[in-house]
Design a protein around this motif. Structure first.
Motif, PDB file in Angstrom:
ATOM      1  N   PRO A 250       0.819  -1.191   0.107  1.00 33.84           N
ATOM      2  CA  PRO A 250      -0.083   0.082  -0.067  1.00 33.84           C
ATOM      3  C   PRO A 250       0.784   1.169   0.183  1.00 33.84           C
ATOM      4  CG  PRO A 250       0.264  -0.783   2.057  1.00 33.84           C
ATOM      5  CD  PRO A 250       1.007  -1.712   1.200  1.00 33.84           C
ATOM      6  N   LYS A 251       0.231   2.378  -0.456  1.00 31.46           N
ATOM      7  CA  LYS A 251       1.009   3.695  -0.361  1.00 31.46           C
ATOM      8  C   LYS A 251      -0.151   4.635  -0.382  1.00 31.46           C
ATOM      9  CE  LYS A 251       0.732   4.266  -5.356  1.00 31.46           C
ATOM     10  NZ  LYS A 251       1.602   4.517  -6.937  1.00 31.46           N
ATOM     11  N   LEU A 252       0.414   5.943   0.550  1.00 31.26           N
ATOM     12  CA  LEU A 252      -0.457   6.856   0.765  1.00 31.26           C
ATOM     13  C   LEU A 252       0.424   8.225   0.534  1.00 31.26           C
ATOM     14  CD1 LEU A 252      -3.154   7.858   2.340  1.00 31.26           C
ATOM     15  CD2 LEU A 252      -1.859   7.917   4.355  1.00 31.26           C
ATOM     16  N   PHE A 253      -0.378   9.310  -0.205  1.00 31.70           N
ATOM     17  CA  PHE A 253       0.572  10.555  -0.367  1.00 31.70           C
ATOM     18  C   PHE A 253      -0.596  11.543  -0.588  1.00 31.70           C
ATOM     19  CE2 PHE A 253      -0.550   9.056  -4.649  1.00 31.70           C
ATOM     20  CZ  PHE A 253      -1.118  10.359  -5.459  1.00 31.70           C
ATOM     21  N   TYR A 254       0.159  12.680  -0.292  1.00 30.70           N
ATOM     22  CA  TYR A 254      -0.850  14.040  -0.533  1.00 30.70           C
ATOM     23  C   TYR A 254      -0.063  14.937  -1.421  1.00 30.70           C
ATOM     24  CZ  TYR A 254      -4.056  17.587   1.304  1.00 30.70           C
ATOM     25  OH  TYR A 254      -4.972  18.743   1.476  1.00 30.70           O
ATOM     26  N   VAL A 269      -4.821  17.138  -2.530  1.00 36.97           N
ATOM     27  CA  VAL A 269      -5.257  15.891  -3.260  1.00 36.97           C
ATOM     28  C   VAL A 269      -4.770  14.737  -2.410  1.00 36.97           C
ATOM     29  CG1 VAL A 269      -5.409  14.267  -5.105  1.00 36.97           C
ATOM     30  CG2 VAL A 269      -5.502  17.047  -5.380  1.00 36.97           C
ATOM     31  N   LEU A 270      -5.539  13.766  -1.815  1.00 34.28           N
ATOM     32  CA  LEU A 270      -5.415  12.480  -1.147  1.00 34.28           C
ATOM     33  C   LEU A 270      -5.257  11.530  -2.087  1.00 34.28           C
ATOM     34  CD1 LEU A 270      -4.703  11.112   1.335  1.00 34.28           C
ATOM     35  CD2 LEU A 270      -7.173  10.653   1.554  1.00 34.28           C
ATOM     36  N   GLY A 271      -4.031  10.443  -2.162  1.00 34.66           N
ATOM     37  CA  GLY A 271      -3.957   9.391  -2.929  1.00 34.66           C
ATOM     38  C   GLY A 271      -3.632   8.199  -2.111  1.00 34.66           C
TER      39      GLY A 271
END
Length: 279
Positions: A250-254, A269-271
């Motif tokens: 999993p990955k999480l970025f802004y 923007v949330l990814g």
């Protein structure tokens, strides 16, 4: 919306059944592997607007990167835009709006070069087919202007990307990507052919399980007439984290836009993404 969740569920089941890979980038192009790779992602934007988006409004994408020879991989992606405006009591007579539709499907070939002294490079060439839904797809331009070719209706795009990535012995990773795109109108679209360049820089710290990274990405509209040179550019900054699990990554970025016009419209923007590969 039902078919969106059904398709995403199928990909998640596939992820659990396969071996994991490492999430290499956030908004920049990923690097190929000698195993078939699959990914699903979601991006949600917050706008500086009285309009309220529903929880699941955003950009969905399904993609695959599959070896076809020792040195080349087949790459494809299917972007999906889902938009719903909820009634906002602060705005009189605001209409509800709900649309879902696919963007421009991508098919291409990516070179799969060996890693030498922690360095690797890769070239990607392909075509974005003119499959974008005219009502839903354009909403993808605000949260993901860096890949506007995915959400532009009645456009066929010739796309090229060259990327380099280097990781040293201390786990510090850095790289870049650059390439041109040619936007060719199709059907009833009477617009001119446009030339756009994209570019990205990334850096981060990589451990056996976790990657913390930062990306500076942007596009330059080469063929457009502008008053000032800086008006050609749309830039953004991504920062996030990826975790290498046993079966899924999993990955999480802004994302924050540093372009003046987009910064006024998009607060952030949330990814979210999941990646996996077949053994």
């Amino acid at each position: 919306m039902r078919y969106l969740f059904r398709t995403s569920k199928t990909f998640l089941i596939l992820f659990v059944m396969t071996g994991g890979i490492f999430a290499q980038t956030f908004n920049m192009q990923g690097f190929p592997s000698n195993r078939a790779q699959f990914a699903v992602s979601f991006m949600k934007s917050w706008l500086d607007s009285p309009t309220d988006y529903s929880t699941f409004s955003g950009l969905y994408e399904l993609s695959a990167n599959i070896p076809i020879t020792l040195n080349y991989n087949f790459v494809t992606s299917l972007p999906i835009s889902n938009v719903k405006w909820e009634v906002n009591l602060r705005v009189e007579n605001e209409p509800e709006f709900e649309e879902s539709g696919v963007g421009n499907v991508f098919i291409g070939v990516q070179s799969n070069n060996e890693v030498t002294d922690g360095r690797r490079s890769s070239a990607l060439f392909g075509v974005f087919l003119p499959t974008a839904d005219e009502k839903a797809a354009p909403f993808g331009l605000l949260p993901n202007a860096y890949e506007m070719q995915k959400y532009s209706p009645d456009i066929i795009t010739l796309y090229f990307n060259y990327a380099v990535q280097k990781t040293n012995n201390n786990g510090f990773r850095f790289g870049f990507e650059i390439g041109p795109s040619v936007f060719v109108p199709t059907g009833d679209n009477k617009a001119d052919t446009e030339f756009v360049a994209h570019f990205g820089l990334n850096m981060g710290i990589e451990t056996p399980k976790i990657y913390f990274g930062l990306e500076f990405i942007g596009i330059a509209i080469i063929s457009e007439d502008v008053d000032e040179f800086t008006d050609r550019f749309i830039n953004a900054l991504d920062f996030g984290v990826a975790y290498k699990g046993k079966n899924i990554t999993p990955k999480l970025f802004y994302k924050i836009y540093v372009d003046e016009d987009f910064e006024r419209m998009v607060e952030g923007v949330l990814g979210i993404g999941l990646e996996a590969s077949l053994n």
